[in-house]
Design a protein around this motif. Structure first.
Motif, mmCIF file in Angstrom:
data_model
loop_
_atom_site.group_PDB
_atom_site.id
_atom_site.type_symbol
_atom_site.label_atom_id
_atom_site.label_comp_id
_atom_site.label_asym_id
_atom_site.label_seq_id
_atom_site.Cartn_x
_atom_site.Cartn_y
_atom_site.Cartn_z
ATOM 1 N N LYS A 17 0.636 -1.208 0.195
ATOM 2 C CA LYS A 17 0.126 0.019 0.179
ATOM 3 C C LYS A 17 0.949 1.245 -0.162
ATOM 4 N N ILE A 18 1.923 1.150 0.833
ATOM 5 C CA ILE A 18 2.877 2.567 0.868
ATOM 6 C C ILE A 18 3.668 2.784 -0.420
ATOM 7 N N LYS A 23 3.035 6.011 -3.605
ATOM 8 C CA LYS A 23 4.207 6.566 -4.032
ATOM 9 C C LYS A 23 3.886 6.995 -5.692
ATOM 10 N N ASN A 24 2.769 6.355 -6.101
ATOM 11 C CA ASN A 24 2.414 6.477 -7.592
ATOM 12 C C ASN A 24 3.593 6.063 -8.577
ATOM 13 N N GLN A 25 4.355 5.101 -7.915
ATOM 14 C CA GLN A 25 5.680 4.846 -8.924
ATOM 15 C C GLN A 25 5.465 3.134 -9.036
ATOM 16 N N VAL A 26 6.118 2.648 -10.015
ATOM 17 C CA VAL A 26 6.284 1.420 -10.101
ATOM 18 C C VAL A 26 7.593 0.738 -9.298
ATOM 19 N N PRO A 66 13.222 -0.398 -13.247
ATOM 20 C CA PRO A 66 14.523 -0.977 -12.403
ATOM 21 C C PRO A 66 14.434 -0.770 -11.060
ATOM 22 N N HIS A 67 13.468 -0.179 -10.417
ATOM 23 C CA HIS A 67 13.104 -0.456 -9.181
ATOM 24 C C HIS A 67 12.458 -1.482 -8.477
ATOM 25 N N VAL A 68 11.845 -2.574 -9.493
ATOM 26 C CA VAL A 68 11.098 -3.552 -9.215
ATOM 27 C C VAL A 68 11.959 -4.863 -8.627
ATOM 28 N N LEU A 108 -2.604 -2.313 -7.340
ATOM 29 C CA LEU A 108 -1.270 -2.059 -7.173
ATOM 30 C C LEU A 108 -0.638 -1.849 -8.398
ATOM 31 N N ASN A 109 0.351 -0.822 -8.303
ATOM 32 C CA ASN A 109 1.028 -0.116 -9.298
ATOM 33 C C ASN A 109 1.749 -1.305 -10.050
#
Length: 289
Positions: free
Chosen positions: A81-82, A86-89, A118-120, A271-272
């Motif tokens: 959820k957090i 952030k509205n980011q993937v 790349p942050h996944v 979930l994004n």
């Protein structure tokens, strides 16, 4: 208890084996044993009973282990959820993958997705399709890649279809099969039922099974090396034009098909990371990868 204690209890409860739980958590057995003893001292109860080939949880231990599983689930949900806020993937995508798909498709899919986002991070579990169905059914993964049709009220999307076929190192006629050496491999009940139903509709005698292996990839290697024939989905043997491959047909004359699906819960699209991954898969020709 802290998060490490939850993970330790959950792993031990699932494996019922200190060695396997320690390997899963990347800690030593003495470290794991020491943490269990500290919890027993803290709660002043015995949590596990050691046996020759594993452990059994006491009633008190079961309560604590189930609490640990619930807390891990709650922790994952709040983290998701957090990250979503952030509205980011970003975050961790949890995926269940059938064995063949995991070996032949998933590494490239994850690499391509990672290049785009790349942050996944990923947590992947592999196994038979029936087990992957249970994982997504119980919300233990965000989605599963599954061969075959299973009861499901959520969303699923067809990725590709394969013909079920006989693959042999030698040319053959259908009358030859009962006397030819057959190689069997462990698979889920859906596939086994399809193959058995076809066989006993065609023949009155049992197959001449000479080799049984755990994985379809091992089975394929046995065929390529001239040790017998097998019945499997044709993507497994597509890279080997030297093999003799014939599709199976139902009594109606239709080819026998095995479908590969992506199963997921509709609410997970909120979930994004899940939404982005499903959109990414939709844009690919997965069969051709």
């Amino acid at each position: 208890m802290n998060y490490q204690d939850w993970e330790m209890l959950a792993a031990l409860y699932t494996t019922e084996n200190i060695t396997k739980a320690a390997e899963q958590l990347f800690v030593s057995q003495p470290t794991l044993t020491s943490r269990i003893q500290k919890l027993e001292e803290h709660y002043d109860v015995q949590l596990i009973i050691r046996k020759r080939r594993g452990v059994t949880f006491t009633p008190e231990g079961e309560q604590l282990a189930q609490h640990a599983q619930n807390m891990i689930r709650e922790q994952r949900m709040i983290e998701e959820k957090i990250n979503n806020m952030k509205n980011q993937v970003t975050g961790t995508l949890r995926v269940g993958v059938s064995n063949f798909f995991a070996l032949n498709k998933m590494p490239k899919l994850l690499r391509l997705f990672k290049q785009e986002y790349p942050h996944v991070e990923f947590q992947m579990v592999t196994g038979w399709s029936s087990a992957m169905h249970r994982l997504v059914l119980n919300n233990e993964v965000h989605l599963s890649f599954i061969k075959g049709d299973y009861p499901w009220k959520g969303k699923r999307e067809l990725l590709y279809e394969e013909e079920i076929c006989v693959a042999s190192p030698w040319d053959f006629t259908w009358d030859d099969l009962p006397n030819m050496p057959r190689i069997d491999y462990h698979t889920d009940e859906n596939m086994k039922s399809l193959v058995d139903e076809w066989w006993y509709h065609q023949y009155s005698k049992r197959p001449n099974t000479t080799i049984q292996v755990n994985q379809v990839e091992t089975c394929k290697e046995m065929i390529v090396n001239g040790l017998g024939f097998s019945i499997l989905a044709n993507l497994v043997v597509r890279p080997y034009p030297e093999l003799f491959v014939k599709p199976l047909y139902k009594p109606s004359g239709e080819p026998m098909i095995r479908k590969t699906w992506m199963y997921y819960h509709e609410d997970s699209l909120q979930l994004n990371i899940v939404h982005a991954f499903i959109r990414f898969i939709r844009g690919l020709d997965v069969k051709a990868i």
